[in-house]
Structure formats: structure tokens, C-alpha cells
Motif scaffolding. Structure first.
Motif, mmCIF file in Angstrom:
data_model
loop_
_atom_site.group_PDB
_atom_site.id
_atom_site.type_symbol
_atom_site.label_atom_id
_atom_site.label_comp_id
_atom_site.label_asym_id
_atom_site.label_seq_id
_atom_site.Cartn_x
_atom_site.Cartn_y
_atom_site.Cartn_z
ATOM 1 N N SER A 269 0.823 -1.214 0.000
ATOM 2 C CA SER A 269 0.000 0.000 0.000
ATOM 3 C C SER A 269 0.857 1.263 0.000
ATOM 4 N N GLU A 270 2.098 1.168 0.488
ATOM 5 C CA GLU A 270 2.983 2.330 0.539
ATOM 6 C C GLU A 270 4.150 2.216 -0.434
ATOM 7 N N THR A 271 4.112 1.228 -1.302
ATOM 8 C CA THR A 271 5.220 0.997 -2.230
ATOM 9 C C THR A 271 4.965 1.694 -3.560
ATOM 10 N N LEU A 272 6.025 2.313 -4.096
ATOM 11 C CA LEU A 272 5.951 2.914 -5.430
ATOM 12 C C LEU A 272 6.798 2.152 -6.448
ATOM 13 N N MET A 273 7.861 1.499 -5.979
ATOM 14 C CA MET A 273 8.686 0.689 -6.866
ATOM 15 C C MET A 273 9.022 -0.615 -6.165
ATOM 16 N N LEU A 274 8.627 -1.723 -6.779
ATOM 17 C CA LEU A 274 8.833 -3.043 -6.209
ATOM 18 C C LEU A 274 9.809 -3.823 -7.083
ATOM 19 N N LEU A 275 10.903 -4.257 -6.471
ATOM 20 C CA LEU A 275 11.860 -5.125 -7.147
ATOM 21 C C LEU A 275 11.642 -6.559 -6.681
ATOM 22 N N ILE A 276 11.448 -7.456 -7.626
ATOM 23 C CA ILE A 276 11.403 -8.882 -7.326
ATOM 24 C C ILE A 276 12.761 -9.439 -7.744
ATOM 25 N N ASP A 277 13.584 -9.732 -6.751
ATOM 26 C CA ASP A 277 14.994 -10.029 -6.971
ATOM 27 C C ASP A 277 15.228 -11.533 -7.091
ATOM 28 N N GLU A 278 16.284 -11.881 -7.837
ATOM 29 C CA GLU A 278 16.679 -13.276 -8.020
ATOM 30 C C GLU A 278 15.486 -14.122 -8.465
ATOM 31 N N PHE A 279 14.759 -13.575 -9.406
ATOM 32 C CA PHE A 279 13.506 -14.208 -9.805
ATOM 33 C C PHE A 279 13.735 -15.339 -10.795
ATOM 34 N N ARG A 280 13.050 -16.448 -10.545
ATOM 35 C CA ARG A 280 12.955 -17.528 -11.528
ATOM 36 C C ARG A 280 11.605 -18.191 -11.368
ATOM 37 N N HIS A 281 10.816 -18.105 -12.411
ATOM 38 C CA HIS A 281 9.425 -18.550 -12.353
ATOM 39 C C HIS A 281 9.305 -19.990 -11.876
ATOM 40 N N GLY A 282 10.209 -20.859 -12.325
ATOM 41 C CA GLY A 282 10.132 -22.265 -11.979
ATOM 42 C C GLY A 282 10.459 -22.578 -10.534
ATOM 43 N N ASP A 283 10.970 -21.584 -9.772
ATOM 44 C CA ASP A 283 11.290 -21.816 -8.367
ATOM 45 C C ASP A 283 10.048 -21.944 -7.506
ATOM 46 N N SER A 284 8.919 -21.488 -7.989
ATOM 47 C CA SER A 284 7.692 -21.532 -7.200
ATOM 48 C C SER A 284 6.992 -22.872 -7.348
ATOM 49 N N GLN A 285 6.520 -23.404 -6.222
ATOM 50 C CA GLN A 285 5.771 -24.653 -6.268
ATOM 51 C C GLN A 285 4.371 -24.420 -6.827
ATOM 52 N N ALA A 286 3.823 -23.240 -6.564
ATOM 53 C CA ALA A 286 2.484 -22.905 -7.055
ATOM 54 C C ALA A 286 2.629 -22.007 -8.277
ATOM 55 N N THR A 287 3.135 -22.589 -9.375
ATOM 56 C CA THR A 287 3.540 -21.797 -10.535
ATOM 57 C C THR A 287 2.400 -20.990 -11.133
ATOM 58 N N LYS A 288 1.251 -21.612 -11.360
ATOM 59 C CA LYS A 288 0.134 -20.907 -11.983
ATOM 60 C C LYS A 288 -0.388 -19.812 -11.064
ATOM 61 N N PHE A 289 -0.431 -20.101 -9.763
ATOM 62 C CA PHE A 289 -0.864 -19.089 -8.803
ATOM 63 C C PHE A 289 0.062 -17.883 -8.836
ATOM 64 N N LEU A 290 1.362 -18.151 -8.873
ATOM 65 C CA LEU A 290 2.324 -17.058 -8.899
ATOM 66 C C LEU A 290 2.217 -16.273 -10.201
ATOM 67 N N GLU A 291 2.006 -16.968 -11.299
ATOM 68 C CA GLU A 291 1.877 -16.298 -12.595
ATOM 69 C C GLU A 291 0.714 -15.307 -12.574
ATOM 70 N N ASN A 292 -0.406 -15.713 -12.010
ATOM 71 C CA ASN A 292 -1.562 -14.822 -11.908
ATOM 72 C C ASN A 292 -1.278 -13.657 -10.962
ATOM 73 N N LYS A 293 -0.547 -13.943 -9.893
ATOM 74 C CA LYS A 293 -0.219 -12.883 -8.938
ATOM 75 C C LYS A 293 0.683 -11.828 -9.584
ATOM 76 N N LEU A 294 1.659 -12.265 -10.350
ATOM 77 C CA LEU A 294 2.566 -11.324 -10.998
ATOM 78 C C LEU A 294 1.834 -10.468 -12.025
ATOM 79 N N LYS A 295 0.919 -11.086 -12.752
ATOM 80 C CA LYS A 295 0.108 -10.327 -13.696
ATOM 81 C C LYS A 295 -0.693 -9.260 -12.964
ATOM 82 N N MET A 296 -1.239 -9.627 -11.811
ATOM 83 C CA MET A 296 -2.005 -8.679 -11.009
ATOM 84 C C MET A 296 -1.118 -7.544 -10.510
ATOM 85 N N PHE A 297 0.101 -7.872 -10.099
ATOM 86 C CA PHE A 297 1.027 -6.854 -9.612
ATOM 87 C C PHE A 297 1.248 -5.779 -10.663
#
Length: 225
Positions: free
Chosen positions: A80-108
Motif C-alpha cells: 500500500s505504501e510501495t511505489l517501486m517493487l523489485l522482485i529479486d533473483e527471480f525464476r518462475h520455476g522456483d515456485s511450487q504454485a507456478t500458476k498461482f504465482l503467474e496470476n499474482k505477478l500479472k495482477m502486480f
């Protein structure tokens, strides 16, 4: 700006596109609905750019770096107070809930109203204003669907920042990087002033460049999915 060009894989077109996007995000303090992925080996200056260029532009209180693990936590009220968000050391395949994370990133990237939850509070629809960037060392960092209009992918940068200096020893290279950081910090007020006065192209800030880097990322993420 030389640091930005380097982190953008020495692609001047992408660097100019990013600077325009950055100015739009800083001046409007609202979502551009697009994002950038910066990729390359460790030591190319990605973190330096975020800490010494981007964070001063948006303010340390409004700039935040998170890991993929933190993204999967249920408490996200900090957005709510963030203006710039860095997602560091990102690799999509690292998430166990891949589809959930994909939707979350799209929402972000695209959603301005998000369900945010503080600790000891229920979640609530909240207006958000932050833009998102990604750093990754991996060639298959993120899955990009065909026809995507959200993700700008910068070419990989394989040259470490220290190799750019004419220094004979690693100690001298470290010293040169320190001098570069000092120079960036000294020039920061002028850079911020220029960015806040820059006549940015709002339409371009919402566009995604189709380039070889993006096509390579699409191919790599499909192969390893």
C-alpha cells in the motif's frame, strides 16, 4: 546513464525505453501497466542500479526489494505504501504454485485495486500505485505468453561491472566500483531533478518492445516448463 545502459545489456533502445518508463512512474506515481526484466550474470550492476539510482528517485520508504519466497507469503500490506517493487533473483520455476504465482505477478503489474492484508487484520481491497521490475540470473526466468503486452525483456548482460575498468588487480577493480558508486551518489540530485522534469511519453511507457531477448526468454521458458 552508462550504468543503466550496461544493465540493459548495452541496448541503447531498451535503455531509453526504460528511462522514459521510469520517468513516467516517478512523475505520475501510478502504475504504467508494464514491467521490465533485467537479466544477466551476478555482478553486472543490477543491484547497484536499484540501490543507488532507482531507490533515491522514489525514496527509500517507497522502494522495496522482495524475493520469490516473500511473494508467496500471505501478508502483503507493505504494497500500500510501495511505489517501486523489485522482485529479486527471480525464476518462475522456483515456485511450487507456478500458476498461482503467474496470476499474482500479472495482477502486480496491471491491477490497481488489490486485496492487501496486514498482520492481525483481514484483507481489504486497496488502491495500489507501485510499479514492478524483475532481476534474474537465469535464462528461463519468466514464462511469457504469446502476444504478451506487459513484460519488457532486456538483453542478457554477461559482462561483470568490474571487468569494464582498466584495473590490473581485483582490488583495483573493487576500488573503481567504489568510485563509480560515489560518482552516482554525487550526481543523484541532478539525475532526480532531470527525471522529474523530463517530458516523458506516456503512451510509450505503456508499450512493450518486441525484441530478440523476449523471444529467447519465451523459447527458454517453454522448453523448461
Amino acid at each position: 546513464l552508462s550504468l543503466i545502459v550496461h544493465v540493459c545489456g548495452n541496448d541503447n533502445t531498451m535503455a531509453r525505453h526504460f528511462v522514459n518508463w521510469l520517468a513516467a512512474a516517478a512523475q505520475t506515481r501510478d502504475k504504467t501497466l508494464t514491467t521490465f526484466l533485467f537479466q544477466g550474470t551476478q555482478g553486472t550492476g543490477k543491484g547497484l542500479m536499484f540501490d543507488h539510482v532507482i531507490t533515491p528517485l522514489f525514496g527509500s520508504k517507497y522502494s522495496r526489494s522482495v524475493t520469490i519466497e516473500q511473494l508467496e507469503e500471505k501478508f502483503n500490506g507493505y504494497l500500500s505504501e510501495t511505489l517501486m517493487l523489485l522482485i529479486d533473483e527471480f525464476r518462475h520455476g522456483d515456485s511450487q504454485a507456478t500458476k498461482f504465482l503467474e496470476n499474482k505477478l500479472k495482477m502486480f503489474v496491471t491491477e490497481k485495486i488489490m486485496e492487501l492484508r496486514l498482520m492481525h487484520h483481514n484483507s481489504a481491497p486497496t488502491r495500489t500505485f507501485f510499479n514492478t521490475i524483475f532481476f534474474s540470473n537465469n535464462e528461463d526466468a519468466i514464462r511469457i505468453p504469446e502476444g504478451d503486452r506487459r513484460i519488457n525483456v532486456c538483453p542478457r548482460q554477461e559482462l561483470k561491472l568490474m571487468t569494464l575498468f582498466r584495473a590490473e588487480t581485483q582490488r583495483d577493480q573493487v576500488r573503481e566500483v567504489g568510485l563509480l558508486i560515489n560518482k552516482i551518489n554525487e550526481e543523484s540530485p541532478q539525475f532526480i531533478g532531470a527525471m522529474m522534469q523530463m517530458e516523458f511519453d506516456s503512451a510509450a511507457a505503456k508499450l512493450v518492445l518486441d525484441n530478440d531477448a523476449k523471444r529467447l526468454m519465451q523459447r527458454a521458458s517453454r522448453t523448461k516448463a
